[in-house]
Each structure stands twice: as C-alpha cells, then as structure tokens.
Design a protein around this motif. Structure first.
Motif, PDB file in Angstrom:
ATOM      1  N   ALA A   1      -6.342   3.497  -5.592  1.00 53.75           N
ATOM      2  CA  ALA A   1      -7.337   2.440  -5.423  1.00 53.75           C
ATOM      3  C   ALA A   1      -6.668   1.110  -5.069  1.00 53.75           C
ATOM      4  O   ALA A   1      -7.158   0.364  -4.202  1.00 53.75           O
ATOM      5  CB  ALA A   1      -8.175   2.293  -6.692  1.00 53.75           C
TER       6      ALA A   1
ATOM      7  N   ALA B   1       0.851  -1.201   0.000  1.00 55.34           N
ATOM      8  CA  ALA B   1       0.000   0.000   0.000  1.00 55.34           C
ATOM      9  C   ALA B   1       0.880   1.243   0.000  1.00 55.34           C
ATOM     10  O   ALA B   1       0.644   2.180  -0.782  1.00 55.34           O
ATOM     11  CB  ALA B   1      -0.932   0.002   1.211  1.00 55.34           C
TER      12      ALA B   1
ATOM     13  N   GLY C   1      -5.799   1.086  -1.573  1.00 55.79           N
ATOM     14  CA  GLY C   1      -6.984   0.798  -0.771  1.00 55.79           C
ATOM     15  C   GLY C   1      -7.236  -0.695  -0.652  1.00 55.79           C
ATOM     16  O   GLY C   1      -7.575  -1.192   0.427  1.00 55.79           O
TER      17      GLY C   1
END
Length: 144
Positions: A113, A79, A116
């Motif tokens: 995204a 991430a 996420g």
C-alpha cells in the motif's frame, strides 16, 4: 495545473509518507547492530552494507519527500524499496507460526500500500509546496 488545495493535499501525503521513513531510518541508525543482525537472520547477503543502504534510503528519501526535491524519482525509488522490503522482510510464505504469519501478512500488504502511495507521487509530483514546485515554470500546463 495543480490547484492550491491539491498541492496542500499532496504536501500532507508527502509528510505522512516521510514520517514513516524518517522514523524507520532513525531507528535503524540508533539500533544499527540489531538491524544488521535482523538482516542476517533474513539471509540478506552483505547485511552490513545493506543496513547502510537501507538507512540512507530511508533518511535521505524522507528528507527529500518533506522538501519535495526530485519527488517523482525519489517516490519511484521508494516504491521499489517498499516492495523489496516487503518481499525480503515480510516473507509470510516462509512463516509457520499462525500469529507471526498473520503479522507478516499485514506488514507485507502495508508495504504494498505504501508503494502505491509512492507510485501516485511518481505521477502527481510534489505539487507547488515544494522545491520542485518552486523550480517549475509558472506558465500553463502540468506541474510536478
């Protein structure tokens, strides 16, 4: 406790995220000189070392995702990596040509995204269909 159906969905999510990183890492490895040149063009310091790190993160991270090894930690690392590459590689605020800027905007938000998705894996863990799941105690409670 993670239900079998949930574990299957988490497994599919891990594979979907891993494919992107395994493919990207393999392409970086196969086109290493071009990737180093790209990093130089973006002003990345120590680009040749950065290329090694990026390639290793993508390949090893992708393998770890497929197997479900230390998934929470790997997902958090990926991430952070996805956000860093969004900022360094898709800096749409520095692009002046409209079409190129639109492309950079799309890739920037795509990376956000993806980050996420990795943050969700950080919270859920790998599920039962994983090395992590095989190591988890079989009693009650939450599993990673």
């Amino acid at each position: 406790m993670t239900r079998p159906a949930d574990s299957f969905i988490i497994f599919i999510a891990r594979i979907a995220l891993a494919i992107l990183f395994l493919w990207g890492g393999a392409m970086k490895l196969l086109g290493y000189a071009g990737f180093v040149g790209y990093l130089h063009s973006k002003g990345v310091p120590y680009a040749s070392y950065g290329a090694i790190v990026a390639t290793a993160v993508e390949l090893l991270g992708g393998i770890a995702l497929v197997l479900g090894v230390r998934t929470r930690a790997v997902a958090f690392l990926l991430a952070v990596y996805a956000i860093a590459t969004a900022i360094l590689g898709h800096d749409f605020w520095n692009v002046t040509q409209a079409a190129a800027q639109q492309d950079a905007v799309i890739h920037f938000w795509k990376n956000v995204a993806i980050a996420g998705g990795f943050l969700l894996l950080t919270v859920t863990g790998a599920g039962r269909a994983s090395v992590d799941g095989m190591r988890a105690p079989r009693g009650g409670g939450l599993r990673g």
